[in-house]
Design a protein around this motif. Structure first.
Motif, PDB file in Angstrom:
ATOM      1  N   SER A   1       0.919  -1.196  -0.170  1.00 58.15           N
ATOM      2  CA  SER A   1       0.499  -0.016  -0.176  1.00 58.15           C
ATOM      3  C   SER A   1       0.905   1.146  -0.073  1.00 58.15           C
ATOM      4  CB  SER A   1      -0.928  -0.036   1.088  1.00 58.15           C
ATOM      5  OG  SER A   1      -0.342  -0.147   2.438  1.00 58.15           O
ATOM      6  N   ALA A   2       2.577   1.430  -0.218  1.00 63.67           N
ATOM      7  CA  ALA A   2       3.001   2.434   0.159  1.00 63.67           C
ATOM      8  C   ALA A   2       4.093   1.733  -0.744  1.00 63.67           C
ATOM      9  CB  ALA A   2       3.613   2.716   1.538  1.00 63.67           C
ATOM     10  N   ASP A   3       4.831   2.824  -1.425  1.00 59.70           N
ATOM     11  CA  ASP A   3       6.209   2.970  -2.159  1.00 59.70           C
ATOM     12  C   ASP A   3       7.390   2.063  -1.438  1.00 59.70           C
ATOM     13  OD1 ASP A   3       6.809   4.666  -1.459  1.00 59.70           O
ATOM     14  OD2 ASP A   3       6.884   6.048  -3.655  1.00 59.70           O
ATOM     15  N   THR A   4       7.363   2.772  -0.348  1.00 61.38           N
ATOM     16  CA  THR A   4       8.444   3.061   0.322  1.00 61.38           C
ATOM     17  C   THR A   4       8.273   1.150   1.750  1.00 61.38           C
ATOM     18  OG1 THR A   4       7.720   3.907   2.500  1.00 61.38           O
ATOM     19  CG2 THR A   4       8.584   4.796   0.166  1.00 61.38           C
ATOM     20  N   VAL A   5       9.478   1.394   2.011  1.00 57.18           N
ATOM     21  CA  VAL A   5       8.942  -0.161   3.866  1.00 57.18           C
ATOM     22  C   VAL A   5       8.743   0.670   4.432  1.00 57.18           C
ATOM     23  CG1 VAL A   5      10.476  -0.642   5.913  1.00 57.18           C
ATOM     24  CG2 VAL A   5      11.008  -1.215   3.167  1.00 57.18           C
ATOM     25  N   LEU A   6       7.445   0.321   5.562  1.00 64.04           N
ATOM     26  CA  LEU A   6       6.681   1.315   6.599  1.00 64.04           C
ATOM     27  C   LEU A   6       6.897   0.733   7.925  1.00 64.04           C
ATOM     28  CD1 LEU A   6       2.758   1.367   5.023  1.00 64.04           C
ATOM     29  CD2 LEU A   6       5.151   3.188   4.701  1.00 64.04           C
ATOM     30  N   PHE A   7       7.590   1.201   8.834  1.00 61.99           N
ATOM     31  CA  PHE A   7       8.003   1.017  10.278  1.00 61.99           C
ATOM     32  C   PHE A   7       6.816   1.971  10.609  1.00 61.99           C
ATOM     33  CE2 PHE A   7      12.688   0.966   8.501  1.00 61.99           C
ATOM     34  CZ  PHE A   7      11.854   0.121   8.004  1.00 61.99           C
ATOM     35  N   GLY A   8       5.872   1.553  11.727  1.00 62.67           N
ATOM     36  CA  GLY A   8       4.871   1.822  13.008  1.00 62.67           C
ATOM     37  C   GLY A   8       5.659   1.294  14.084  1.00 62.67           C
ATOM     38  N   VAL A   9       5.656   3.017  14.837  1.00 64.83           N
ATOM     39  CA  VAL A   9       5.889   3.062  16.110  1.00 64.83           C
ATOM     40  C   VAL A   9       4.686   3.217  16.858  1.00 64.83           C
ATOM     41  CG1 VAL A   9       7.713   3.626  17.989  1.00 64.83           C
ATOM     42  CG2 VAL A   9       8.652   3.293  15.678  1.00 64.83           C
ATOM     43  N   HIS A  10       4.546   2.482  17.209  1.00 68.65           N
ATOM     44  CA  HIS A  10       2.627   2.134  18.358  1.00 68.65           C
ATOM     45  C   HIS A  10       2.645   1.956  19.644  1.00 68.65           C
ATOM     46  CE1 HIS A  10      -1.720   1.777  18.922  1.00 68.65           C
ATOM     47  NE2 HIS A  10      -1.335   2.811  17.622  1.00 68.65           N
ATOM     48  N   PRO A  11       2.147   2.375  20.743  1.00 66.02           N
ATOM     49  CA  PRO A  11       1.664   1.990  22.052  1.00 66.02           C
ATOM     50  C   PRO A  11       1.676   0.466  21.979  1.00 66.02           C
ATOM     51  CG  PRO A  11       1.153   4.078  21.612  1.00 66.02           C
ATOM     52  CD  PRO A  11       1.372   4.435  20.193  1.00 66.02           C
ATOM     53  N   LEU A  25      -2.168  -3.739  12.582  1.00 70.93           N
ATOM     54  CA  LEU A  25      -2.324  -3.660  11.027  1.00 70.93           C
ATOM     55  C   LEU A  25      -2.608  -2.294  10.922  1.00 70.93           C
ATOM     56  CD1 LEU A  25      -1.404  -6.665   8.625  1.00 70.93           C
ATOM     57  CD2 LEU A  25       0.193  -5.083  10.155  1.00 70.93           C
ATOM     58  N   ARG A  26      -4.176  -1.703  10.378  1.00 70.03           N
ATOM     59  CA  ARG A  26      -4.699  -0.576  10.647  1.00 70.03           C
ATOM     60  C   ARG A  26      -4.584   0.275  11.338  1.00 70.03           C
ATOM     61  NH1 ARG A  26      -8.171  -4.048   8.549  1.00 70.03           N
ATOM     62  NH2 ARG A  26      -9.707  -3.922  10.388  1.00 70.03           N
ATOM     63  N   SER A  27      -4.161  -0.473  12.744  1.00 69.95           N
ATOM     64  CA  SER A  27      -4.301   1.032  13.723  1.00 69.95           C
ATOM     65  C   SER A  27      -2.504   0.833  14.006  1.00 69.95           C
ATOM     66  CB  SER A  27      -4.907   0.159  15.480  1.00 69.95           C
ATOM     67  OG  SER A  27      -4.428   0.561  16.256  1.00 69.95           O
ATOM     68  N   ARG A  28      -1.898   0.520  14.174  1.00 66.34           N
ATOM     69  CA  ARG A  28      -0.485   0.268  13.857  1.00 66.34           C
ATOM     70  C   ARG A  28       0.504   1.281  12.900  1.00 66.34           C
ATOM     71  NH1 ARG A  28       1.980  -5.062  16.961  1.00 66.34           N
ATOM     72  NH2 ARG A  28      -0.113  -5.563  18.556  1.00 66.34           N
ATOM     73  N   LEU A  29      -0.554   1.044  11.889  1.00 68.18           N
ATOM     74  CA  LEU A  29       0.391   1.546  10.672  1.00 68.18           C
ATOM     75  C   LEU A  29       0.098   2.576  10.014  1.00 68.18           C
ATOM     76  CD1 LEU A  29       1.516  -1.105   8.414  1.00 68.18           C
ATOM     77  CD2 LEU A  29       2.600   0.564   9.687  1.00 68.18           C
ATOM     78  N   ALA A  30      -1.252   3.582  11.100  1.00 60.99           N
ATOM     79  CA  ALA A  30      -2.621   4.390  11.020  1.00 60.99           C
ATOM     80  C   ALA A  30      -1.826   5.812  11.040  1.00 60.99           C
ATOM     81  CB  ALA A  30      -3.365   4.840  11.654  1.00 60.99           C
ATOM     82  N   ALA A  31      -1.360   6.927   9.484  1.00 62.26           N
ATOM     83  CA  ALA A  31      -0.976   8.260   9.397  1.00 62.26           C
ATOM     84  C   ALA A  31      -1.772   8.776   8.729  1.00 62.26           C
ATOM     85  CB  ALA A  31       0.325   7.892   9.392  1.00 62.26           C
ATOM     86  N   ASP A  32      -1.752   9.870   9.475  1.00 63.85           N
ATOM     87  CA  ASP A  32      -2.846  11.332   7.971  1.00 63.85           C
ATOM     88  C   ASP A  32      -1.833  11.547   7.125  1.00 63.85           C
ATOM     89  OD1 ASP A  32      -3.924  12.159  10.719  1.00 63.85           O
ATOM     90  OD2 ASP A  32      -2.299  13.558  11.197  1.00 63.85           O
ATOM     91  N   GLY A  33      -3.156  11.623   6.519  1.00 63.43           N
ATOM     92  CA  GLY A  33      -3.153  11.274   4.964  1.00 63.43           C
ATOM     93  C   GLY A  33      -2.963  10.232   4.371  1.00 63.43           C
ATOM     94  N   ALA A  34      -2.732   9.112   4.896  1.00 61.87           N
ATOM     95  CA  ALA A  34      -1.566   7.814   4.412  1.00 61.87           C
ATOM     96  C   ALA A  34      -2.887   6.994   3.530  1.00 61.87           C
ATOM     97  CB  ALA A  34      -1.521   6.998   5.395  1.00 61.87           C
ATOM     98  N   ALA A  35      -2.419   6.173   2.608  1.00 61.60           N
ATOM     99  CA  ALA A  35      -3.442   5.688   2.175  1.00 61.60           C
ATOM    100  C   ALA A  35      -4.095   4.009   2.975  1.00 61.60           C
ATOM    101  CB  ALA A  35      -2.516   4.899   0.525  1.00 61.60           C
ATOM    102  N   PRO A  36      -5.363   3.822   2.997  1.00 62.50           N
ATOM    103  CA  PRO A  36      -5.742   2.110   3.501  1.00 62.50           C
ATOM    104  C   PRO A  36      -4.660   1.487   2.839  1.00 62.50           C
ATOM    105  CG  PRO A  36      -7.177   3.532   2.036  1.00 62.50           C
ATOM    106  CD  PRO A  36      -6.034   4.326   1.800  1.00 62.50           C
ATOM    107  N   LEU A  37      -4.141   0.505   3.568  1.00 62.13           N
ATOM    108  CA  LEU A  37      -3.920  -0.772   3.668  1.00 62.13           C
ATOM    109  C   LEU A  37      -5.387  -1.707   3.044  1.00 62.13           C
ATOM    110  CD1 LEU A  37      -2.175  -1.811   7.144  1.00 62.13           C
ATOM    111  CD2 LEU A  37      -0.802  -0.886   5.336  1.00 62.13           C
ATOM    112  N   SER A  38      -3.969  -2.046   1.816  1.00 63.55           N
ATOM    113  CA  SER A  38      -3.755  -3.315   0.915  1.00 63.55           C
ATOM    114  C   SER A  38      -4.442  -4.531   1.901  1.00 63.55           C
ATOM    115  CB  SER A  38      -3.540  -3.033  -0.187  1.00 63.55           C
ATOM    116  OG  SER A  38      -3.213  -1.903  -1.419  1.00 63.55           O
ATOM    117  N   GLU A  39      -5.425  -4.632   1.787  1.00 63.07           N
ATOM    118  CA  GLU A  39      -5.483  -6.102   2.299  1.00 63.07           C
ATOM    119  C   GLU A  39      -6.339  -7.055   1.690  1.00 63.07           C
ATOM    120  OE1 GLU A  39      -8.542  -5.719   5.900  1.00 63.07           O
ATOM    121  OE2 GLU A  39      -7.786  -4.122   5.627  1.00 63.07           O
TER     122      GLU A  39
END
Length: 392
Positions: free
Chosen positions: A193-203, A241-255
């Motif tokens: 769902s993105a053109d890069t590797v994604l690292f989600g830092v989340h509580p 995954l949707r919760s931990r990788l959420a960010a403003d303006g981010a495209a929805p995850l492809s599932e």
């Protein structure tokens, strides 16, 4: 020369030796089909790809691999793109490890006629302190024991292989670090769902997305060590995954369908020294780096190239005293420890916010913010992330 293990380290080592005219035999307990389809990660540093190509071990990697020039961190509800090619001029390659192994088997066995014996059983190492060590095994076709005498043995058969177990007690140490966390490793039939590797830092824990191909995506979710993949039905996985990788303006995850689930317990180890007598270790037999920084495959290739060059020089007379071979372990371990330190540092960035400790959360986020506010911090991170340092 006998090479035990036909993973990337053993095959790269065998390929270089064969090209230099050094006779060697590669022994592997699995079948060729198994090792060419065994799922593994595939992030390869640029220096390693150039070295593979220069030595004639791959033919399509430079054109067939995906080039990654940036990664994206998501934290505190925002996303931050880190363009490491702009910082260093270098990039990563993503090339599934089964394809690399297929290339290496072909280069060693099919193109150069190297001797590789699949499906061997009960491998044992003998007389490693003598000038004529040997390796014995049970032949899968006849069930008979066979014994190969050689000048040197390369142990490239991983953490649970016979090579590491053959090290004489009292002449080595194993330094180990356990992170106390697990990663749920997932492979999904869905485009990234993105053109890069994604690292989600989340509580709630770290999450990662690593593109593997236009149709396949690798995901990671932090979980308790030893967790059962059955505790993670698909609905729960996608929700996290949707919760931990959420960010403003981010495209929805492809599932899509999840075709692989396994839990990896995060730990590291280093065997010191990486040699004993006529036995030399390479790859996971000598060290394991948790996949936090995607360094394991690259260290295995570095070991293989260094060991192959040292053995070739010794066996062909270019280095009659074996000075390079004597220094193999020390030179390798400098890079090993550098990569281990970076993995440990990055683990705190990824996982600090999920500890529930306000102090570790604060320092984790401070490290992340520094990457995007300090050019010096960005350059230091990019150098370690890409393995581009001139010296280790």
């Amino acid at each position: 020369m006998v090479v035990v293990g036909a993973g990337p380290a053993g095959l790269a080592l065998g390929g270089v030796l064969r090209a230099a005219g050094v006779d060697c035999v590669v022994l592997e307990c699995e079948t060729r089909d198994f090792i060419e389809h065994r799922p593994r990660a595939g992030v390869i540093e640029e220096w390693a790809v150039r070295a593979l190509h220069r030595r004639g071990l791959v033919t399509t990697l430079l054109t067939g691999a995906e080039r990654h020039t940036a990664c994206t961190f998501r934290f505190e509800g925002e996303q931050h793109r880190f363009d490491y090619q702009k910082v260093t001029g270098s990039h990563h390659f993503v090339y599934p490890q089964p394809l690399l192994v297929t290339d290496l088997v072909r280069a060693y066995a099919d193109v150069r006629g190297g001797d590789i014996r699949f499906g061997v059983r009960d491998v044992q190492l003998h007389d490693l302190d003598s000038d004529r060590p040997a390796v014995s095994y049970t032949c899968p076709g006849t069930g008979r024991r066979r014994r190969i005498h050689c000048a040197y043995v390369a142990g490239c058969d991983g953490a649970r292989g016979v090579s590491r177990a053959a090290l004489p007690e009292g002449r080595f140490r194993v330094a180990r670090h356990d992170y106390g966390i697990g990663w749920l490793a997932l492979l999904a039939e869905t485009p990234p769902s993105a053109d890069t590797v994604l690292f989600g830092v989340h509580p709630d824990g770290f999450a990662g997305q690593m593109p593997r191909s236009p149709e396949l995506t690798r995901f990671y979710l932090q979980c308790p060590p030893g967790d059962d993949p059955e505790n993670w039905p698909d609905d729960r996985i996608w929700a996290q995954l949707r919760s931990r990788l959420a960010a403003d303006g981010a495209a929805p995850l492809s599932e899509g369908p999840i075709i692989e689930k396994r839990v990896l317990d995060m730990h590291d180890y280093v065997v010191e020294p990486m040699a004993a007598g006529r036995l030399y270790l390479a790859g996971d037999a000598a060290h394991l780096v948790a996949p936090i920084a995607a360094k394991g495959l690259n260290l295995a290739l570095y070991d293989a190239f260094l060991l192959a060059d040292a053995l070739t020089a010794r066996l062909t007379g270019a280095d009659p005293d074996g000075a390079a071979l004597a220094g193999y372990s020390q030179v390798c371990l400098r890079r090993v420890w550098d990569y281990q330190e970076f993995s440990q540092w990055l683990s705190e960035v990824y996982h600090g916010a999920a500890t529930g400790d306000p102090f570790r959360t604060g320092t984790s986020l401070a490290r992340l913010r520094r990457l995007f506010t300090s050019p010096l911090a960005a350059a230091a991170f990019a150098e370690q992330y890409l393995g581009t340092a001139d010296h280790y």
